[in-house]
Design a protein around this motif. Structure first.
Motif, PDB file in Angstrom:
ATOM      1  N   LYS A   1       0.828  -1.202   0.000  1.00 50.39           N
ATOM      2  CA  LYS A   1       0.000   0.000   0.000  1.00 50.39           C
ATOM      3  C   LYS A   1       0.863   1.253   0.000  1.00 50.39           C
ATOM      4  CE  LYS A   1      -3.513  -2.776   0.678  1.00 50.39           C
ATOM      5  NZ  LYS A   1      -4.374  -3.222  -0.443  1.00 50.39           N
ATOM      6  N   HIS A   2       0.381   2.299  -0.654  1.00 52.63           N
ATOM      7  CA  HIS A   2       0.962   3.625  -0.531  1.00 52.63           C
ATOM      8  C   HIS A   2       0.581   4.169   0.856  1.00 52.63           C
ATOM      9  CE1 HIS A   2       1.730   3.412  -4.837  1.00 52.63           C
ATOM     10  NE2 HIS A   2       0.461   3.088  -5.006  1.00 52.63           N
ATOM     11  N   VAL A   3       1.475   4.971   1.465  1.00 49.76           N
ATOM     12  CA  VAL A   3       1.249   5.343   2.865  1.00 49.76           C
ATOM     13  C   VAL A   3       1.470   6.837   3.100  1.00 49.76           C
ATOM     14  CG1 VAL A   3       1.761   4.788   5.250  1.00 49.76           C
ATOM     15  CG2 VAL A   3       2.142   3.068   3.495  1.00 49.76           C
ATOM     16  N   LEU A   4       0.453   7.468   3.662  1.00 50.33           N
ATOM     17  CA  LEU A   4       0.531   8.849   4.140  1.00 50.33           C
ATOM     18  C   LEU A   4       0.546   8.781   5.659  1.00 50.33           C
ATOM     19  CD1 LEU A   4       0.373  11.928   3.413  1.00 50.33           C
ATOM     20  CD2 LEU A   4      -2.104  11.713   3.643  1.00 50.33           C
ATOM     21  N   VAL A   5       1.641   9.245   6.272  1.00 52.35           N
ATOM     22  CA  VAL A   5       1.839   9.080   7.713  1.00 52.35           C
ATOM     23  C   VAL A   5       1.674  10.422   8.414  1.00 52.35           C
ATOM     24  CG1 VAL A   5       3.373   8.231   9.515  1.00 52.35           C
ATOM     25  CG2 VAL A   5       3.494   7.242   7.219  1.00 52.35           C
ATOM     26  N   GLU A   6       0.814  10.446   9.413  1.00 52.20           N
ATOM     27  CA  GLU A   6       0.579  11.680  10.147  1.00 52.20           C
ATOM     28  C   GLU A   6       1.877  12.168  10.787  1.00 52.20           C
ATOM     29  OE1 GLU A   6      -0.769  14.899  11.007  1.00 52.20           O
ATOM     30  OE2 GLU A   6      -2.257  13.580  10.068  1.00 52.20           O
ATOM     31  N   LYS A   7       2.001  13.482  10.919  1.00 47.31           N
ATOM     32  CA  LYS A   7       3.167  14.071  11.567  1.00 47.31           C
ATOM     33  C   LYS A   7       3.063  13.911  13.088  1.00 47.31           C
ATOM     34  CE  LYS A   7       0.712  17.640  10.314  1.00 47.31           C
ATOM     35  NZ  LYS A   7      -0.492  17.270  11.043  1.00 47.31           N
ATOM     36  N   ALA A   8       4.156  13.856  13.791  1.00 44.91           N
ATOM     37  CA  ALA A   8       5.491  13.666  13.256  1.00 44.91           C
ATOM     38  C   ALA A   8       5.595  12.271  12.643  1.00 44.91           C
ATOM     39  CB  ALA A   8       6.526  13.831  14.356  1.00 44.91           C
ATOM     40  N   PHE A   9       6.362  12.178  11.568  1.00 46.40           N
ATOM     41  CA  PHE A   9       6.413  10.981  10.737  1.00 46.40           C
ATOM     42  C   PHE A   9       6.703   9.729  11.549  1.00 46.40           C
ATOM     43  CE2 PHE A   9       8.697   8.402   7.436  1.00 46.40           C
ATOM     44  CZ  PHE A   9       7.669   8.323   6.505  1.00 46.40           C
TER      45      PHE A   9
ATOM     46  N   ARG B   1      -4.520  15.252  -2.378  1.00 42.96           N
ATOM     47  CA  ARG B   1      -4.503  15.334  -3.833  1.00 42.96           C
ATOM     48  C   ARG B   1      -3.070  15.317  -4.365  1.00 42.96           C
ATOM     49  NH1 ARG B   1      -9.197  13.130  -4.530  1.00 42.96           N
ATOM     50  NH2 ARG B   1     -10.999  14.523  -4.344  1.00 42.96           N
ATOM     51  N   ALA B   2      -2.146  15.952  -3.665  1.00 43.77           N
ATOM     52  CA  ALA B   2      -0.742  15.917  -4.081  1.00 43.77           C
ATOM     53  C   ALA B   2      -0.187  14.499  -3.979  1.00 43.77           C
ATOM     54  CB  ALA B   2       0.090  16.873  -3.222  1.00 43.77           C
ATOM     55  N   PHE B   3      -0.568  13.799  -2.919  1.00 45.04           N
ATOM     56  CA  PHE B   3      -0.110  12.423  -2.744  1.00 45.04           C
ATOM     57  C   PHE B   3      -0.708  11.508  -3.810  1.00 45.04           C
ATOM     58  CE2 PHE B   3      -0.138   8.302  -0.344  1.00 45.04           C
ATOM     59  CZ  PHE B   3       1.245   8.168  -0.233  1.00 45.04           C
ATOM     60  N   GLU B   4      -1.981  11.694  -4.097  1.00 46.42           N
ATOM     61  CA  GLU B   4      -2.610  10.903  -5.147  1.00 46.42           C
ATOM     62  C   GLU B   4      -1.954  11.147  -6.502  1.00 46.42           C
ATOM     63  OE1 GLU B   4      -7.152  10.449  -3.333  1.00 46.42           O
ATOM     64  OE2 GLU B   4      -6.722  11.991  -4.840  1.00 46.42           O
ATOM     65  N   ALA B   5      -1.533  12.374  -6.761  1.00 43.39           N
ATOM     66  CA  ALA B   5      -0.829  12.684  -8.015  1.00 43.39           C
ATOM     67  C   ALA B   5       0.507  11.951  -8.077  1.00 43.39           C
ATOM     68  CB  ALA B   5      -0.621  14.185  -8.147  1.00 43.39           C
ATOM     69  N   MET B   6       1.200  11.827  -6.932  1.00 46.43           N
ATOM     70  CA  MET B   6       2.440  11.058  -6.868  1.00 46.43           C
ATOM     71  C   MET B   6       2.183   9.597  -7.218  1.00 46.43           C
ATOM     72  SD  MET B   6       4.189  12.545  -3.374  1.00 46.43           S
ATOM     73  CE  MET B   6       5.369  11.195  -3.313  1.00 46.43           C
ATOM     74  N   ILE B   7       1.109   9.053  -6.665  1.00 48.35           N
ATOM     75  CA  ILE B   7       0.773   7.658  -6.936  1.00 48.35           C
ATOM     76  C   ILE B   7       0.498   7.467  -8.425  1.00 48.35           C
ATOM     77  CG2 ILE B   7      -0.950   5.858  -6.531  1.00 48.35           C
ATOM     78  CD1 ILE B   7      -1.328   7.062  -3.707  1.00 48.35           C
ATOM     79  N   GLU B   8      -0.298   8.344  -8.983  1.00 45.88           N
ATOM     80  CA  GLU B   8      -0.695   8.206 -10.385  1.00 45.88           C
ATOM     81  C   GLU B   8       0.487   8.363 -11.327  1.00 45.88           C
ATOM     82  OE1 GLU B   8      -4.173   9.805 -13.439  1.00 45.88           O
ATOM     83  OE2 GLU B   8      -3.964  10.672 -11.436  1.00 45.88           O
TER      84      GLU B   8
ATOM     85  N   ASP C   1       6.002   8.707  -9.753  1.00 43.42           N
ATOM     86  CA  ASP C   1       7.179   9.414  -9.235  1.00 43.42           C
ATOM     87  C   ASP C   1       6.977   9.648  -7.749  1.00 43.42           C
ATOM     88  OD1 ASP C   1       9.355  10.952  -8.664  1.00 43.42           O
ATOM     89  OD2 ASP C   1       8.875  12.592 -10.052  1.00 43.42           O
ATOM     90  N   HIS C   2       7.682   8.904  -6.922  1.00 44.17           N
ATOM     91  CA  HIS C   2       7.447   8.914  -5.488  1.00 44.17           C
ATOM     92  C   HIS C   2       8.416   9.805  -4.719  1.00 44.17           C
ATOM     93  CE1 HIS C   2       5.675   4.642  -6.265  1.00 44.17           C
ATOM     94  NE2 HIS C   2       4.852   5.595  -6.628  1.00 44.17           N
ATOM     95  N   GLU C   3       9.198  10.589  -5.414  1.00 47.16           N
ATOM     96  CA  GLU C   3      10.162  11.477  -4.751  1.00 47.16           C
ATOM     97  C   GLU C   3       9.794  12.928  -5.045  1.00 47.16           C
ATOM     98  OE1 GLU C   3      12.515  10.081  -2.852  1.00 47.16           O
ATOM     99  OE2 GLU C   3      11.935   8.067  -3.461  1.00 47.16           O
ATOM    100  N   GLY C   4      10.414  13.836  -4.300  1.00 44.87           N
ATOM    101  CA  GLY C   4      10.213  15.261  -4.540  1.00 44.87           C
ATOM    102  C   GLY C   4       8.889  15.755  -3.998  1.00 44.87           C
ATOM    103  N   GLY C   5       8.436  16.861  -4.539  1.00 45.23           N
ATOM    104  CA  GLY C   5       7.193  17.452  -4.075  1.00 45.23           C
ATOM    105  C   GLY C   5       7.399  18.337  -2.863  1.00 45.23           C
ATOM    106  N   ALA C   6       6.302  18.876  -2.368  1.00 42.48           N
ATOM    107  CA  ALA C   6       6.370  19.829  -1.259  1.00 42.48           C
ATOM    108  C   ALA C   6       6.813  19.196   0.046  1.00 42.48           C
ATOM    109  CB  ALA C   6       5.010  20.500  -1.078  1.00 42.48           C
TER     110      ALA C   6
END
Length: 332
Positions: free
Chosen positions: A88-96, A283-290, A293-298
């Protein structure tokens, strides 16, 4: 593509996140909790079809593409690695995570599995922050020399509350300090030196801390945070030819002003009407998935490791120790 989201954890931040993102059209298909009852209650409240009584069942769900980890800090690395192992792709709440070593383990595991991983630092994805980065990049304040930011809140003082429990990653730094520290690193880059002072509770977590970081070219940032007092919570980026002042509460949708060298306002922005603020990071994370490219971004994963390392050093100087610190030392 439509990314189907699962949620690990049913606490306060999970409720805020899911409620905010659902209003923006984000698709949640499943939720996992430590008990079936809690999962079913959460699912009913937010119209989520599938409820799982364990995190393992949640990440094994074929109807889930990406997982949002909303458990206490002390579980972030474990739960993120569980989801990554399930593909699974993972978005982890802060602090990471609790430590930089844990963060590195999660980032490296995601790379090996070819899945996206990102820290849910929602502030970085707000339109106001995108605009502020552009102003700095365009040289509108000249060379940035100093970042100042605070984060003070009067939070529960119950010693058994997770915010005050070292076993759960309690203290001001992981819950509150991560915001201004991440902001300073976003603007000025990785610090070459960290100097911290703070006050510890009877439980051994930081109730307040002040940090001065030195960045490239001798630029500096000064941040202060506390969990037992309130303040306006403002921030500034001060350059050689002007400054940007971000009003309270600076890490949420708010107002800011660009001032010239004499302090005269030359541009201003009001983002207080911004709705569904958490949806920008999703939405930014979903764009990475699509894109694949899993690096970079804000909120690049490598920068998350840098932020965690700065917090590790600040905690070391102040004397805040977690169980994960011992594990990290043993691993090295």
């Amino acid at each position: 593509m439509t990314v189907r989201w699962g949620v690990i954890g049913t606490g306060g931040i999970a409720r805020t996140f899911v409620g905010d993102c659902t209003a923006a059209g984000v698709v949640f298909t499943a939720v996992g909790s430590r008990t079936q009852e809690s999962a079913e209650s959460f699912a009913a409240e937010y119209g989520i079809a599938r409820a799982h009584g364990s995190y393992a069942d949640l990440v094994a769900d074929d109807e889930v593409d990406a997982v949002y980890v909303a458990t206490p800090h002390s579980r972030h690395a474990e739960d993120a690695l569980l989801a990554i192992a399930a593909g699974k792709h993972v978005l982890v709440e802060k602090a990471f995570t609790i430590t930089a070593d844990e963060a590195r383990a999660v980032v490296d595991a995601a790379r090996r599995a070819d899945v996206a991983v990102m820290e849910a630092m929602w502030t970085r994805f707000l339109p106001q922050m995108t605009m502020i980065r552009e102003l700095v990049a365009e040289g509108r304040i000249g060379r940035p020399r100093l970042v100042e930011a605070t984060h003070h809140q009067a939070l529960p003082d119950d010693p058994t509350h997770r915010l005050n429990d070292p076993a759960l990653g309690g203290g001001a730094i992981l819950d509150l300090g991560v915001y201004p520290i991440s902001f300073a690193i976003d603007v000025l880059g990785a610090p070459s030196a960290v100097a911290a002072a703070g006050t510890l509770s009877d439980q051994g977590v930081d109730t307040q801390m002040g940090i001065v970081m030195t960045h490239e070219g001798g630029t500096q940032s000064t941040v202060h945070f506390a969990l037992d007092v309130r303040s306006p919570n403002t921030a500034s980026i001060i350059g050689e030819d002007g400054r940007i002042d971000i009003d309270a509460t600076w890490y949420t949708p708010t107002t800011w002003r660009l001032r010239d060298r004499d302090g005269v306002v030359v541009e201003e922005f009001d983002g207080r009407e911004e709705l569904a603020g958490y949806a920008h990071e999703v939405r930014a994370f979903e764009a990475m998935i699509e894109s694949g490219d899993h690096e970079g971004g804000a909120m690049d994963p490598e920068e998350t490791v840098v932020v965690m390392a700065a917090m590790d050093e600040a905690r070391r100087q102040v004397g805040v120790r977690y169980a994960a610190d011992s594990a990290s030392s043993t691993a090295r």
